[in-house]
Design an enzyme around this catalytic site. Structure first.
Site, PDB file in Angstrom:
ATOM      1  N   HIS A 348       0.800  -1.231   0.000  1.00 48.27           N
ATOM      2  CA  HIS A 348       0.000   0.000   0.000  1.00 48.27           C
ATOM      3  C   HIS A 348       0.823   1.267   0.000  1.00 48.27           C
ATOM      4  O   HIS A 348       0.247   2.364   0.127  1.00 48.27           O
ATOM      5  CB  HIS A 348      -0.934   0.046   1.209  1.00 48.27           C
ATOM      6  CG  HIS A 348      -2.042  -0.954   1.174  1.00 48.27           C
ATOM      7  ND1 HIS A 348      -3.248  -0.709   0.570  1.00 48.27           N
ATOM      8  CD2 HIS A 348      -2.111  -2.209   1.657  1.00 48.27           C
ATOM      9  CE1 HIS A 348      -4.033  -1.770   0.704  1.00 48.27           C
ATOM     10  NE2 HIS A 348      -3.353  -2.700   1.353  1.00 48.27           N
ATOM     11  N   LYS A 527      -8.157  14.036   4.644  1.00 48.71           N
ATOM     12  CA  LYS A 527      -7.334  12.815   4.650  1.00 48.71           C
ATOM     13  C   LYS A 527      -6.309  12.986   5.755  1.00 48.71           C
ATOM     14  O   LYS A 527      -6.227  14.053   6.356  1.00 48.71           O
ATOM     15  CB  LYS A 527      -6.641  12.615   3.302  1.00 48.71           C
ATOM     16  CG  LYS A 527      -5.899  13.855   2.799  1.00 48.71           C
ATOM     17  CD  LYS A 527      -5.286  13.649   1.428  1.00 48.71           C
ATOM     18  CE  LYS A 527      -6.256  13.736   0.283  1.00 48.71           C
ATOM     19  NZ  LYS A 527      -6.480  12.503  -0.445  1.00 48.71           N
ATOM     20  N   ARG A 528      -5.531  11.936   6.040  1.00 48.77           N
ATOM     21  CA  ARG A 528      -4.461  12.105   7.024  1.00 48.77           C
ATOM     22  C   ARG A 528      -3.574  13.277   6.619  1.00 48.77           C
ATOM     23  O   ARG A 528      -3.402  13.558   5.429  1.00 48.77           O
ATOM     24  CB  ARG A 528      -3.625  10.813   7.113  1.00 48.77           C
ATOM     25  CG  ARG A 528      -4.338   9.668   7.810  1.00 48.77           C
ATOM     26  CD  ARG A 528      -4.622   9.991   9.256  1.00 48.77           C
ATOM     27  NE  ARG A 528      -3.406  10.081  10.025  1.00 48.77           N
ATOM     28  CZ  ARG A 528      -2.962   9.129  10.847  1.00 48.77           C
ATOM     29  NH1 ARG A 528      -3.666   8.028  11.027  1.00 48.77           N
ATOM     30  NH2 ARG A 528      -1.848   9.277  11.520  1.00 48.77           N
ATOM     31  N   LYS A 533       0.904  14.575   1.062  1.00 51.66           N
ATOM     32  CA  LYS A 533      -0.472  14.884   0.647  1.00 51.66           C
ATOM     33  C   LYS A 533      -0.654  16.392   0.451  1.00 51.66           C
ATOM     34  O   LYS A 533      -1.676  16.836  -0.048  1.00 51.66           O
ATOM     35  CB  LYS A 533      -1.463  14.337   1.662  1.00 51.66           C
ATOM     36  CG  LYS A 533      -1.438  12.800   1.746  1.00 51.66           C
ATOM     37  CD  LYS A 533      -2.385  12.289   2.826  1.00 51.66           C
ATOM     38  CE  LYS A 533      -2.283  10.796   3.088  1.00 51.66           C
ATOM     39  NZ  LYS A 533      -2.988   9.965   2.092  1.00 51.66           N
ATOM     40  N   THR A 635      -8.518   6.592  -2.075  1.00 51.72           N
ATOM     41  CA  THR A 635      -9.867   6.065  -2.247  1.00 51.72           C
ATOM     42  C   THR A 635     -10.866   7.191  -2.001  1.00 51.72           C
ATOM     43  O   THR A 635     -11.966   7.179  -2.556  1.00 51.72           O
ATOM     44  CB  THR A 635     -10.152   4.912  -1.269  1.00 51.72           C
ATOM     45  OG1 THR A 635      -9.638   5.268   0.021  1.00 51.72           O
ATOM     46  CG2 THR A 635      -9.509   3.621  -1.729  1.00 51.72           C
ATOM     47  N   LYS A 639     -14.502   8.477  -3.947  1.00 50.47           N
ATOM     48  CA  LYS A 639     -15.771   8.833  -3.290  1.00 50.47           C
ATOM     49  C   LYS A 639     -16.245  10.204  -3.743  1.00 50.47           C
ATOM     50  O   LYS A 639     -17.439  10.413  -3.995  1.00 50.47           O
ATOM     51  CB  LYS A 639     -15.587   8.814  -1.761  1.00 50.47           C
ATOM     52  CG  LYS A 639     -15.259   7.427  -1.224  1.00 50.47           C
ATOM     53  CD  LYS A 639     -14.681   7.452   0.200  1.00 50.47           C
ATOM     54  CE  LYS A 639     -14.027   6.110   0.518  1.00 50.47           C
ATOM     55  NZ  LYS A 639     -13.164   6.134   1.720  1.00 50.47           N
TER      56      LYS A 639
HETATM   57  C1  NBG Z   1      -2.555   3.765   1.863  1.00 48.28           C
HETATM   58  C2  NBG Z   1      -2.151   4.670   0.707  1.00 48.28           C
HETATM   59  C3  NBG Z   1      -3.359   5.150  -0.072  1.00 48.28           C
HETATM   60  C4  NBG Z   1      -4.206   3.959  -0.480  1.00 48.28           C
HETATM   61  C5  NBG Z   1      -4.541   3.125   0.749  1.00 48.28           C
HETATM   62  C6  NBG Z   1      -5.323   1.885   0.392  1.00 48.28           C
HETATM   63  C7  NBG Z   1      -1.138   3.011   3.722  1.00 48.28           C
HETATM   64  C8  NBG Z   1       0.117   2.374   4.137  1.00 48.28           C
HETATM   65  N1  NBG Z   1      -1.358   3.189   2.434  1.00 48.28           N
HETATM   66  O1  NBG Z   1      -2.950   5.840  -1.213  1.00 48.28           O
HETATM   67  O2  NBG Z   1      -1.421   5.760   1.209  1.00 48.28           O
HETATM   68  O3  NBG Z   1      -5.383   4.374  -1.097  1.00 48.28           O
HETATM   69  O4  NBG Z   1      -3.357   2.703   1.385  1.00 48.28           O
HETATM   70  O5  NBG Z   1      -4.674   1.141  -0.564  1.00 48.28           O
HETATM   71  O6  NBG Z   1      -1.943   3.372   4.562  1.00 48.28           O
END
Ligand code: NBG
Length: 793
Positions: A348, A527-528, A533, A635, A639
């Site tokens: 991920h 988002k975080r 980001k 994701t 949305k």
């Molecule tokens: C996160 C990514 C996102 C991705 C999500 C689900 C982690 C380690 N990775 O870009 O930063 O959409 O995983 O795949 O949290």
């Protein structure tokens, strides 16, 4: 089920499960009674699904994940059972608004962000597709911390979702495994025997996850840590009360907190213990179930698919080999092959700091037998690939990504670009050795929660226009295409968005005491908080825009509200500084009598799934502005687009595929590509050059450095200005000018409201591909080789 039936069931639970009478019931009681009544409706399909999976000898999918960011479950269950109208009627009759009942449920934040929410969408899609599956994770007592602001700074408090009874779970005292740690390995009769020094009990709690139309339900099984011995009576009797309860306290720490970080492993030993704890318990559960149906372990890969959600459960490789070889007597090489046949790994992130590595010393002291097996796996791999240059054990560390790669029969990335970059960067060497192993599975989101549940107005319009088949088959949204020039449809589309925005404005007024103009563009970045980001790019653009409006207050400005929300990892100080800056900027901008009618900035505290469900349907513009090459997929971006908020974005992660689907003219693209970012970074003074070339950027940075937003505390935000004009690893400065350009383009389109609505509607019509049902079908075909248990309807 009629509204009378539901009412009877609610009243029954109110009386017999909660011990309350209707005259004295509080909102909590109504919520619990409704949840139990709804849960009753899930139990039959759940049992039937379990029975059918056994009877038909289906291959099962096991999704192992440290995080399941499930949020609230009541509305989801009601929607999937088709009970929304019934429940509404029932509560109208009872005299309590259903929305209040639903809003009473705590948001279960058992995850950090995208990775955990993805797991939750996947488990729902697997139920909707009737795939026999099970999610395995940890039942954290405290999910992700609760965020508040004090003078603009992030404050963290423990989250306490379990202080009230969790309505959805079933405790399973009988489903418990003893999990050992430490100790030593001895040889007995030519076999290695691990004798752990200590250990604890993993006990299961099951939550049924009901699929669309209530046809199938799978189980989310979360493990809770309990001591082997609950209480030391000898110590208690000798008066040492604290020591007497030490075993329980110690054991419970394992499932107490979710690590509040999605990029850096912290609290190394405890984190590794958590990983082993839930992985080992899950594997034993998988084997127990297999044993109850089959007696030849070589069949395991035909009956069991185990997906490792990132490397957190990567210890599953050696543990499964240990269970098969040490405990079941399978030949070691065959055990490795058999385990590999079951296991697959999803990566991920490419961020180097997020790729887990454990010191060999720690691994050896905590899991001595596993360390031996890891070395054996690594040696076997080296023997098979004599020219290899990528080891799982290197420089005194166990590299979990490499281990997961070697022990998985498939390894997948989460967007087309990310998968390509995996092949070129982190796993280049292993990809060369195993060219068929890496596959792509672009992420998706469940339309039940993210459209039908979260955006009822738009959902009604869609159903009125093309029928309701889209909920189970999102690609049918393309049926909207032929209505995109129909003024009646577009008016209704605009009205739905406008009503969602008005709801948000009302909510903001009552809960946050902020007044917003529903006609302004709602520009949303949630988002975080992370440098990659680039929330700081967004706030810099806001500052520059504010300065420009002040220069020309009578200009033709498109009113905007910039909304932010997101949590920073408690130890990530720079991310917390970014929050602080945004909050301070909002104080200055929102109180500016000249500019505030055109531009406001709001940072909402405590971002979670519930807040996302509220914000996304009311958004106009989706900020997806990561430095190219850094966001694996995203994701949230899906949305927003689905709910009719076009993307302002870079060519990163799934943005690339969203743009392909919605069409370049319905997407605000800006910024460098991933290779351009690499090239730019190689220029030492890239930030200084970018600042020199763009007076707007220079002026905005000067304001940050020059204490315009420091609220009397000189130097408060100089760190951010220095970082950006110095190293600027994430290339905020180099992308600024193009970001500004794209933002003004968005302003111009928004000013022509008809054009904007059409662009928004095109996004909805063309995002059907981003359903997590489609992702799951991809995993089933390419990785799991499993099939649904029921025929599609
Ligand atoms: C996160 C990514 C996102 C991705 C999500 C689900 C982690 C380690 N990775 O870009 O930063 O959409 O995983 O795949 O949290």
């Amino acid at each position: 089920m009629t509204s009378d039936d539901l009412r009877d069931s609610i009243l029954h639970h109110l009386k017999y499960s909660l011990g309350k009478d209707a005259d004295h019931a509080m909102i909590y009681d109504w919520r619990m009674a409704l949840s139990l009544a709804v849960r009753d409706r899930i139990t039959d399909p759940w049992f039937a699904a379990t029975r059918k999976a056994y009877d038909d000898k289906h291959k099962r999918v096991y999704y192992l994940s440290m995080e399941f960011l499930i949020g609230r479950l009541l509305q989801d269950a009601i929607v999937n059972l088709g009970l929304l109208d019934t429940a509404q009627a029932t509560f109208a009759d009872i005299g309590v608004p259903l929305e209040h009942v639903i809003a009473d449920e705590p948001d279960a934040a058992l995850g950090n962000g995208g990775l955990g929410r993805l797991a939750a969408c996947f488990i729902e899609s697997l139920s909707s597709l009737s795939v026999p599956a099970m999610g395995y994770g940890i039942r954290y007592e405290h999910g992700l911390f609760r965020q508040s602001f004090h003078e603009g700074r992030q404050m963290e408090a423990p989250e306490d979702w379990l202080t009230q009874t969790h309505a959805w779970e079933f405790e399973r005292p009988e489903a418990a495994f003893d999990i050992g740690f430490g100790g030593q390995v001895t040889e007995k009769g030519g076999r290695s025997v691990w004798e752990p020094a200590d250990g604890l009990i993993a006990q299961a709690y099951d939550t049924p996850i009901i699929g669309w139309q209530g046809r199938w339900a799978n189980t989310l099984r979360l493990w809770s840590a309990k001591p082997r011995k609950i209480f030391d009576l000898d110590r208690f009797n000798s008066g040492d009360y604290i020591a007497a309860s030490a075993p329980e306290t110690l054991a419970r720490t394992i499932s107490r907190v979710l690590y509040p970080d999605d990029t850096t492993p912290q609290g190394k030993e405890l984190r590794l213990k958590q990983e082993f704890f839930f992985t080992a318990a899950s594997l034993r559960d998988v084997l127990r179930r297999f044993d109850s149906e089959y007696n030849d372990l070589r069949q395991l890969p035909d009956k069991v698919a185990i997906q490792l959600n990132d490397t957190h459960p990567a210890i599953a490789g050696p543990e499964l080999v240990r269970l098969l070889h040490d405990e079941r007597g399978m030949d070691m090489d065959e055990a490795i092959v058999t385990a590999r046949g079951c296991l697959a790994y999803t990566n991920h992130t490419l961020l180097p700091e997020a790729l887990e590595r454990w010191p060999v010393d720690l691994m050896t002291s905590l899991l001595p037998r596993h360390m031996q097996i890891i070395e054996r796996i690594d040696a076997q791999h080296a023997a098979q690939k004599p020219d290899r240059k990528a080891n799982a054990v290197e420089d005194g560390e166990v590299k979990m990504g490499e281990l997961a790669f070697i022990m998985g029969h498939k390894v997948n990335g989460v967007s087309a670009l990310h998968t390509e970059l995996m092949k070129q960067t982190v796993f280049a060497e292993l990809h060369r050795l195993h060219p068929d192993r890496i596959v792509n599975q672009t992420n998706g989101v469940t339309p039940r929660r993210w459209l039908l549940g979260a955006n009822p107005r738009l959902s009604h319009l869609i159903t009125d226009t093309i029928g309701d088949g889209w909920v189970g088959d999102l690609e049918r949204l393309s049926g909207l295409e032929e209505h995109l020039d129909d003024a009646g449809f577009l008016d209704r589309y605009a009205a739905a968005k406008r009503a969602n925005k008005t709801d948000l404005v009302d909510w903001m007024r009552s809960t946050h005491d902020i007044d917003l103009d529903p006609d302004a563009m709602f520009d949303v970045h949630i988002k975080r908080i992370h440098e990659y980001k680039r929330q700081h790019l967004n706030i810099l653009e806001a500052i520059a825009l504010w300065q420009e409006i002040r220069d020309d207050p009578n200009g033709d400005w498109t009113p905007r509200v910039k909304l932010f929300a997101g949590k920073a990892a408690p130890g990530y100080f720079f991310a917390k500084d970014i929050i602080h800056l945004i909050n301070d900027v909002s104080v200055i901008l929102n109180s500016d009598p000249v500019t505030s009618k055109y531009l406001k900035v709001v940072f909402l505290p405590n971002y979670n799934v519930t807040l996302a469900e509220r914000l996304i349907p009311a958004s106009d513009l989706s900020e997806q502005i990561s430095t190219a090459g850094k966001e694996a997929s995203g994701t949230g971006n899906m949305k927003f687009a689905l709910n009719g908020a076009p993307t302002m974005g870079t060519l990163d992660g799934a943005n690339v595929e969203i743009r392909e689907h919605v069409g370049a003219e319905n997407f605000f693209l800006f910024g460098m590509t991933a290779p351009e970012v690499d090239a730019r970074r190689a220029i030492e003074d890239h930030a200084a050059k970018a600042i020199a070339a763009d007076p707007r950027l220079a002026r905005a940075l000067d304001a940050v450095r020059g204490d315009v937003f420091s609220l009397g505390d000189a130097g408060r935000h100089a760190g951010i200005a220095d970082n950006l004009s110095g190293h600027d690893y994430f290339c905020v400065c180099s992308d600024f000018s193009d970001y500004w350009r794209a933002q003004r383009e968005a302003d111009a389109v928004y000013a022509d409201r008809a054009a904007w609505v059409q662009m928004a509607a095109r996004n909805t019509a063309r995002c059907g591909w981003f359903s997590s049902d489609r992702s799951m079908r991809g995993y089933l075909a390419d990785i799991w080789h499993a099939v649904p248990a029921l025929a599609a309807e």
